[in-house]
Every structure is written in structure tokens, then in C-alpha cells.
Design a protein around this motif. Structure first.
Motif, PDB file in Angstrom:
ATOM      1  N   UNK A  84       0.850  -1.195   0.000  1.00  0.00           N
ATOM      2  CA  UNK A  84       0.000   0.000   0.000  1.00  0.00           C
ATOM      3  C   UNK A  84       0.885   1.243   0.000  1.00  0.00           C
ATOM      4  N   UNK A  85       1.431   1.559  -1.174  1.00  0.00           N
ATOM      5  CA  UNK A  85       2.381   2.651  -1.325  1.00  0.00           C
ATOM      6  C   UNK A  85       1.939   3.562  -2.466  1.00  0.00           C
ATOM      7  N   UNK A  86       1.965   4.867  -2.243  1.00  0.00           N
ATOM      8  CA  UNK A  86       1.723   5.873  -3.275  1.00  0.00           C
ATOM      9  C   UNK A  86       3.027   6.605  -3.526  1.00  0.00           C
ATOM     10  N   UNK A  87       3.351   6.828  -4.800  1.00  0.00           N
ATOM     11  CA  UNK A  87       4.649   7.386  -5.171  1.00  0.00           C
ATOM     12  C   UNK A  87       4.510   8.859  -5.558  1.00  0.00           C
ATOM     13  N   UNK A  88       5.525   9.643  -5.159  1.00  0.00           N
ATOM     14  CA  UNK A  88       5.555  11.069  -5.450  1.00  0.00           C
ATOM     15  C   UNK A  88       6.932  11.416  -6.011  1.00  0.00           C
ATOM     16  N   UNK A  89       6.982  11.949  -7.209  1.00  0.00           N
ATOM     17  CA  UNK A  89       8.256  12.336  -7.801  1.00  0.00           C
ATOM     18  C   UNK A  89       8.636  13.731  -7.293  1.00  0.00           C
ATOM     19  N   UNK A  90       9.654  13.776  -6.464  1.00  0.00           N
ATOM     20  CA  UNK A  90      10.061  15.014  -5.798  1.00  0.00           C
ATOM     21  C   UNK A  90      11.591  15.072  -5.768  1.00  0.00           C
ATOM     22  N   UNK A  91      12.205  16.200  -6.103  1.00  0.00           N
ATOM     23  CA  UNK A  91      13.666  16.315  -5.942  1.00  0.00           C
ATOM     24  C   UNK A  91      14.059  16.123  -4.479  1.00  0.00           C
ATOM     25  N   UNK A  92      15.081  15.301  -4.244  1.00  0.00           N
ATOM     26  CA  UNK A  92      15.509  14.985  -2.882  1.00  0.00           C
ATOM     27  C   UNK A  92      17.021  15.004  -2.781  1.00  0.00           C
ATOM     28  N   UNK A  93      17.508  15.349  -1.593  1.00  0.00           N
ATOM     29  CA  UNK A  93      18.922  15.198  -1.280  1.00  0.00           C
ATOM     30  C   UNK A  93      19.186  13.907  -0.524  1.00  0.00           C
ATOM     31  N   UNK A  94      18.276  13.557   0.398  1.00  0.00           N
ATOM     32  CA  UNK A  94      18.504  12.398   1.266  1.00  0.00           C
ATOM     33  C   UNK A  94      17.151  11.872   1.757  1.00  0.00           C
ATOM     34  N   UNK A  95      17.156  11.047   2.800  1.00  0.00           N
ATOM     35  CA  UNK A  95      15.940  10.301   3.171  1.00  0.00           C
ATOM     36  C   UNK A  95      15.403  10.617   4.563  1.00  0.00           C
ATOM     37  N   UNK A  96      15.960  11.590   5.256  1.00  0.00           N
ATOM     38  CA  UNK A  96      15.639  11.776   6.673  1.00  0.00           C
ATOM     39  C   UNK A  96      14.406  12.674   6.837  1.00  0.00           C
ATOM     40  N   UNK A  97      13.272  12.151   6.393  1.00  0.00           N
ATOM     41  CA  UNK A  97      12.046  12.951   6.314  1.00  0.00           C
ATOM     42  C   UNK A  97      11.513  13.337   7.690  1.00  0.00           C
ATOM     43  N   UNK A  98      11.915  12.651   8.740  1.00  0.00           N
ATOM     44  CA  UNK A  98      11.558  13.092  10.092  1.00  0.00           C
ATOM     45  C   UNK A  98      12.035  14.524  10.324  1.00  0.00           C
ATOM     46  N   UNK A  99      13.193  14.846   9.733  1.00  0.00           N
ATOM     47  CA  UNK A  99      13.823  16.136   9.993  1.00  0.00           C
ATOM     48  C   UNK A  99      13.512  17.190   8.935  1.00  0.00           C
ATOM     49  N   UNK A 100      13.389  16.780   7.677  1.00  0.00           N
ATOM     50  CA  UNK A 100      13.133  17.768   6.627  1.00  0.00           C
ATOM     51  C   UNK A 100      11.670  17.826   6.200  1.00  0.00           C
ATOM     52  N   UNK A 101      10.863  16.884   6.658  1.00  0.00           N
ATOM     53  CA  UNK A 101       9.458  16.863   6.277  1.00  0.00           C
ATOM     54  C   UNK A 101       8.613  17.792   7.131  1.00  0.00           C
ATOM     55  N   UNK A 102       7.318  17.853   6.870  1.00  0.00           N
ATOM     56  CA  UNK A 102       6.430  18.697   7.664  1.00  0.00           C
ATOM     57  C   UNK A 102       6.193  18.117   9.051  1.00  0.00           C
ATOM     58  N   UNK A 103       5.821  18.965   9.974  1.00  0.00           N
ATOM     59  CA  UNK A 103       5.284  18.524  11.268  1.00  0.00           C
ATOM     60  C   UNK A 103       3.817  18.914  11.286  1.00  0.00           C
ATOM     61  N   UNK A 104       2.954  17.911  11.338  1.00  0.00           N
ATOM     62  CA  UNK A 104       1.513  18.150  11.256  1.00  0.00           C
ATOM     63  C   UNK A 104       0.966  18.590  12.610  1.00  0.00           C
ATOM     64  N   UNK A 105      -0.057  19.424  12.545  1.00  0.00           N
ATOM     65  CA  UNK A 105      -0.767  19.877  13.745  1.00  0.00           C
ATOM     66  C   UNK A 105      -2.262  19.663  13.529  1.00  0.00           C
ATOM     67  N   UNK A 106      -2.956  19.415  14.628  1.00  0.00           N
ATOM     68  CA  UNK A 106      -4.375  19.042  14.561  1.00  0.00           C
ATOM     69  C   UNK A 106      -5.135  19.791  15.643  1.00  0.00           C
TER      70      UNK A 106
END
Length: 352
Positions: A84-106
């Protein structure tokens, strides 16, 4: 989706806060490893471990996978066929999405938005320009309101318990290469405004040779509102012993927003010293990832692998605690929590 400016209401003004990781997820965001040089020639082994990790997560919740080019997407699709994977073509430098990705708020009604912090690769240690744009991509893809914030902050540097408490390290947040001049009091005010942290607690430092400058998610984690699991090193000759022992003492003195002490559970570090291309590696069992009905825990072929699972399992009733190999991934300096970012369950709030 609208962009915020300094005069717009803050997340706190509008009732938004960062949920704890154990709150229900809509999906997990990840990035596919692509650069053999960054993995010191271990890319094939790293991709095999990513495959096992993603397949494990995708049994419980959807995975949104960022891929940077044709080769990455072709490789990932072949390895992850049927998951169950959806793919997104995005320019990337590395894989540490915890640090460079968004932080969601609710907020209480279930509406979901995101915060977009500056990412500078832990103080300019590696390339980061592409990775810094990931939150904007996610916001546009989801049609979600994005607070673009002018401060550097990595998701791995902050733990929250969902009841107003945040936990971090001085060695990371107070470096001159992140937000020069921002004090402990300044961070407390900033995280109250943006992520709903009412009480910010500080440990001194993290693991030896951790290029994040001691992220909290490599050593000490909340497992529920009142329980903290923290790494310990019994070998007094190990450089990690003194720092971890000092952290343990500090944690035992800390209290929640109501002045109540936390339950502190000790978690051993791996027994074996692992050496990588740039010296000692920072393997840890605290870098687990909590999802819908599961917790996935890094394993290193170490004598403490099984004991770590035994300690963590009772802390997550109702969740399957699963050990998966991270021996190759740790060559890059992080593990499962570092390469995942949860999207909480909720309805998209566009800001309109």
C-alpha cells in the motif's frame, strides 16, 4: 492552501497542536534512498532494509513515498509491488524525512494543517536545498494550510506526549548553526505558539558521533502521556555512559504539566560497538516508530536486540512490536524514526 505571514494567527491561536505519535495516522511519509555515496557503498543493503520497513508499515497504514528520479521510482516500485504505497516524484537530497518533512498539527474538531520549518541539514553538514522544499510539496499535494516558519527545527529533535509536554536536548537545539541567539526560554515560547508545547523539558546531550548533535529521538522517547523510555549504557568506560546516566537522573526529577513525575523505563543501547566509514555509529533501540497497531524497532544483529523488544513490548499494549533489521541504515547515522514522518488522521484544513 494558503501561506502564513508573521501577522497571521499562530497554530495555538487557532487551536492547533502536534498530536503524539501514537494518535491515529492517515499515512506515513518516507523517502526512497538513492545515492550510493551517501551510504558509503551500501545502497543495495539499505534499499533491502527500506523494503522490509516499508512493507511492515504498509501492512498497517498507507505509505506516501517520495522518489527523486526514474531509477529510484523504478527500483522502489519493483521491490514494493503489491504494498500500500503511493509514489511522489520530488527532488531529494537524502531520506531523513523526520527532519526535513512537515510537522503536522491538529485541532479538536479533527482538522489538520502543517508546519514548515527551515531545514539546513543539522547545521550545514550536507546538501539540503531540495529536502527543505518537501513540506511545501506535501502541503500543495494535500491542499493543506502551511505555516512557513523562519526557524530551523528538525522533527527528530523534539518529543511530545500529547498532553502539553515537549522533550529535547541542549546539544541539538542550542547549537550556533541552527537558531543563533534563541534561548531555552525562546524555544519554549516558540514551541508553545506553533506545536502546543506548554512545558519544554531539556536533557543535556545525546549519543557519541551523532551528526544531528544529539537528537532526542535517538535516546529518549515518550511511549504514552506519562511514560518515558530512555537509553542507558552500563559500561562506565563507554563515552555514552556519563551522558546517558546524567539524562536518567534529570528525567527522574522531571514532572508533567500537572507537576506529576513520569514513569521512567531504562532501555539498553546495543552492546556491540559499530564502526562506519566516519567512525563509531550511533545505533539505538529508542529510534522506533509508532503507527496504527504497530511499533517497528531497529535491530542490529546485537545481543541486546531481543532484550530491547522485551522491554518495549509491554509499553505498547494493543500494538504489535516488530523488530526489523537496521544494520545497513544505521551506516547513514539514523534509523526508523529518522526516516518516517506520520500524517495524523484528520480532515484537511486549507485555511479558508
Amino acid at each position: 492552501m494558503t501561506h502564513a505571514d508573521p501577522h497571521d494567527p499562530t497554530p495555538r491561536d487557532l487551536g492547533f497542536a502536534m498530536p503524539p505519535e501514537w494518535a491515529p495516522h492517515a499515512a506515513t511519509w518516507m523517502s526512497w534512498p538513492a545515492d550510493d555515496d551517501l551510504w558509503f557503498g551500501h545502497l543495495e543493503d539499505v534499499r533491502a532494509e527500506f523494503t522490509a520497513l516499508i512493507r511492515t508499515i504498509a501492512r498497517f497504514e498507507p505509505v506516501q513515498l517520495l522518489v527523486r528520479d526514474d531509477e529510484s521510482e523504478t527500483d522502489a516500485r519493483a521491490r514494493l509491488a503489491g504494498a500500500d504505497v503511493t509514489y511522489h516524484r520530488v527532488p531529494l537530497d537524502d531520506v531523513w524525512v523526520r527532519d526535513n518533512g512537515p510537522i503536522f498539527v491538529r485541532r479538536e474538531g479533527g482538522e489538520l494543517a502543517l508546519t514548515d520549518w527551515r531545514f539546513n541539514s543539522w547545521g550545514g553538514k550536507f546538501n539540503w536545498e531540495n529536502d527543505d522544499r518537501v513540506p511545501d510539496y506535501v502541503a500543495n499535494h494535500l491542499g493543506m494550510h502551511r505555516w512557513a516558519l523562519p526557524f530551523v527545527l528538525e522533527g527528530g529533535g523534539l518529543e511530545v506526549n500529547g498532553a502539553g509536554v515537549g522533550l529535547t536536548t541542549r546539544s541539538c537545539f542550542l547549537t550556533a548553526t541552527r537558531n543563533p541567539g534563541l534561548t531555552e526560554e525562546g524555544y519554549a515560547a516558540l514551541l508553545a505558539d506553533t506545536l502546543g508545547v506548554q512545558k519544554l523539558l531539556w536533557l543535556d546531550g545525546g549519543l557519541e558521533n551523532d551528526h544531528t548533535d544529539g537528537h532526542i529521538d535517538t535516546i529518549t522517547r515518550f511511549t504514552d502521556e506519562t511514560t518515558i523510555v530512555t537509553s542507558v549504557e552500563p559500561d562506565e568506560d563507554d563515552p555514552n555512559h556519563e551522558v546517558m546516566a546524567h539524562n536518567l537522573i534529570a528525567l527522574r526529577r522531571m514532572t508533567d504539566v500537572h507537576g506529576q513525575p513520569f514513569r521512567i523505563v531504562e532501555l539498553p543501547l546495543p552492546a556491540d560497538h559499530l564502526e562506519g566509514a566516519e567512525g563509531r555509529l550511533p545505533p539505538t533501540y529508542a529510534n522506533f516508530y509508532i503507527g496504527n497497531g504497530f511499533v517497528v524497532v531497529p535491530q542490529y544483529g546485537d545481543p541486546n536486540d531481543a532484550p530491547a523488544l522485551e522491554i518495549l513490548t509491554p509499553l505498547f499494549p494493543g500494538r504489535e512490536v516488530i523488530g526489523v533489521s537496521s544494520r545497513a541504515i544505521i551506516e547513514g547515522g539514523g534509523s526508523f524514526h529518522c526516516v518516517t514522518q506520520q500524517q495524523p488522521d484528520g480532515t484537511v484544513w486549507s485555511g479558508d
